[in-house]
Write an enzyme that holds these catalytic residues in place. Structure first.
Site, PDB file in Angstrom:
ATOM      1  CG  ASP A  39      31.523  38.736  34.428  1.00  0.00           C
ATOM      2  OD1 ASP A  39      31.129  37.917  34.933  1.00  0.00           O
ATOM      3  OD2 ASP A  39      32.774  39.022  34.240  1.00  0.00           O
ATOM      4  CG  ASP A  69      31.425  38.478  42.833  1.00  0.00           C
ATOM      5  OD1 ASP A  69      30.831  37.674  42.447  1.00  0.00           O
ATOM      6  OD2 ASP A  69      32.696  38.403  42.772  1.00  0.00           O
ATOM      7  CG  HIS A 118      29.823  35.688  39.225  1.00  0.00           C
ATOM      8  ND1 HIS A 118      29.791  37.285  39.377  1.00  0.00           N
ATOM      9  CD2 HIS A 118      30.280  35.434  38.386  1.00  0.00           C
ATOM     10  CE1 HIS A 118      30.412  37.318  38.169  1.00  0.00           C
ATOM     11  NE2 HIS A 118      30.536  36.413  37.576  1.00  0.00           N
ATOM     12  CD  GLU A 127      30.926  34.064  34.556  1.00  0.00           C
ATOM     13  OE1 GLU A 127      30.839  35.073  34.253  1.00  0.00           O
ATOM     14  OE2 GLU A 127      31.500  33.937  35.890  1.00  0.00           O
ATOM     15  CD  GLU A 180      33.875  33.935  38.663  1.00  0.00           C
ATOM     16  OE1 GLU A 180      34.297  33.371  37.846  1.00  0.00           O
ATOM     17  OE2 GLU A 180      33.826  35.308  38.606  1.00  0.00           O
ATOM     18  CD  GLU A 181      34.208  39.081  38.160  1.00  0.00           C
ATOM     19  OE1 GLU A 181      35.583  38.806  37.719  1.00  0.00           O
ATOM     20  OE2 GLU A 181      33.324  38.924  37.227  1.00  0.00           O
TER      21      GLU A 181
HETATM   22 ZN   LIG Z   1      31.745  36.295  35.529  1.00  0.00          ZN
END
Ligand SMILES: [Zn+2]
Length: 399
Positions: A115, A86, A84, A174, A147-148
């Site tokens: 992350d 974001d 991801h 991740e 994703e967040e």
């Molecule tokens: Zn993540």
């Protein structure tokens, strides 16, 4: 002896620094998606935007970036690399620019550094290196948005539009051990995750004058008893994923005037293990509530979602799956040691792949500290190592 695939550490860390310097909280990924697209395009890797739209609840419009390496054998497997773009919204406690990308003592600092811009940089350079190899199978790179955010809309759209259907396995880079249960360290492979359901409990009592509470039914008092009962539910357990959990997250309601409050609402987090469904979570809650025999009317409802299949179910990937075998031997050849095996406590896009899309899914990513907090950093040598492991394992798995 180690056999290291051709990953340039300087190029990798420079790329990571550029990614960290682009602010990209969820729902605001336009600039970083364009950067990823152009980076791939400049290298002749044929990226394409994949539109993500969710008009009903969030009003979100954005774009994943996808790129595919076509293998020589249509019968060989296809590997999805998912990362991801974001981050969470920068928290306020940062003592420096949260997009600084400052490097000190092998740590690169920034919101999202761990992350998961470290993992994003790793799959981008790994994809570039894999393009130089003659592979039998395909590689699909998915740099996904949101994703967040509350629904993981980028990977949701990927699954919904069928991109996972022709994939045989997935790697999600991740951050690894820092988010896993128990004490494990990189190099590590995370082979599953608990699932998560969020539900609301509405409590309707009966108003009366507040000086005569015995004449009404107090929704606030009953909601407190419900919260207590739900926190004590007997949850399931799993040999790999551990125990489930229940956590009442929010309790609101009441009356500003001198009236017995007639309404209250609870929001409850339930983490589940393999074998427990949304229906089980509901049944457990309803049973615990019924046992209280309250005078209030109590109703359990699941949160509004873009569609009923937008849910984070639990999954476990078989330790003997060919991708896991390839990753084990790649780790031995790159790092000179066997990887630790772990499982995640919480949820993410990997649940959509491992549960909804039923893809054998492995998480391996560079570690760091302060994920989602001030002072977040990633270890740069682990970013390079993850890229090397992905290249070696993909080459092995895809033939
Ligand atoms: Zn993540």
């Amino acid at each position: 002896m180690t056999d290291r695939p051709p990953i340039d550490p300087d190029e990798t860390v420079d790329l990571l620094q550029e990614l960290v310097r682009i602010p990209s909280p969820y729902f605001e990924e336009r600039e970083i998606a364009a950067f990823v697209h152009d980076w791939l395009d400049e290298r002749g890797l044929n990226p394409a935007y994949h539109h993500v739209s969710e008009p009903e609840i969030t009003g979100y419009e954005g774009d994943n970036v996808l790129a595919r390496l076509e293998g020589s054998d249509p019968d060989a497997p296809t590997l999805l690399l998912d990362a991801h773009v974001d981050t969470v919204r920068p928290v306020e406690d940062w003592e420096e620019d949260p997009c600084s990308g400052r490097i000190e003592d092998g740590r690169l600092y920034g919101q999202g550094a761990c992350d998961m811009k470290g993992g994003l940089a790793a799959v981008m350079v790994a994809f570039e290196a894999l393009a130089e190899r003659d592979l039998a199978g395909d590689v699909l790179l998915a740099a996904v948005v949101d994703e967040e955010g509350p629904y993981g809309l980028g990977t949701d759209r990927l699954v919904r539009d069928g991109y996972a259907d022709d994939c045989d396995a997935a790697i999600v880079t991740e951050p690894g051990p820092v988010l896993a249960r128990g004490e494990i360290e990189n190099p590590a492979l995370v082979l599953g995750a608990r699932g998560r359901f969020l539900y609301d409990v509405t409590v309707r009592g009966e108003a009366a004058h507040g000086s005569q509470p015995e004449r009404g039914v107090n929704a606030v008092v009953d909601a407190g008893r419900v919260a207590d009962a739900l926190a004590g539910i007997d949850v399931g357990s799993h040999p790999k994923l551990g125990e489930g959990s229940v956590c009442p997250l929010l309790l609101e309601g009441g009356s500003q005037t001198l009236s017995v409050p007639e309404r209250a609402r609870l929001m409850v987090d339930r983490h589940v293990v393999v074998g427990e469904t949304e229906a089980d979570a509901r049944a457990d809650a309803e049973e615990a509530i019924a046992a209280l025999d309250l005078d209030s009317e109590v109703e359990v409802g699941f949160r509004e979602a873009p569609s009923p299949d937008v849910r984070y179910g639990p999954y476990v990937t078989d330790e003997d799956h060919p991708l896991v075998t390839a990753l084990r031997s790649a780790t031995r050849s790159v790092a000179g040691v066997d990887p630790a095996i772990g499982y995640f406590e919480s949820v993410g896009d990997f649940n959509y792949l491992g549960d909804r899309a039923d893809l054998p899914t492995v998480i391996l990513g560079p570690d760091g500290e302060n994920v989602h907090a001030a002072g977040e950093f990633v270890y740069t040598d682990e970013v390079v190592e993850v890229a090397e492991v992905v290249v070696a394992a993909a080459t092995d798995f895809l033939g």
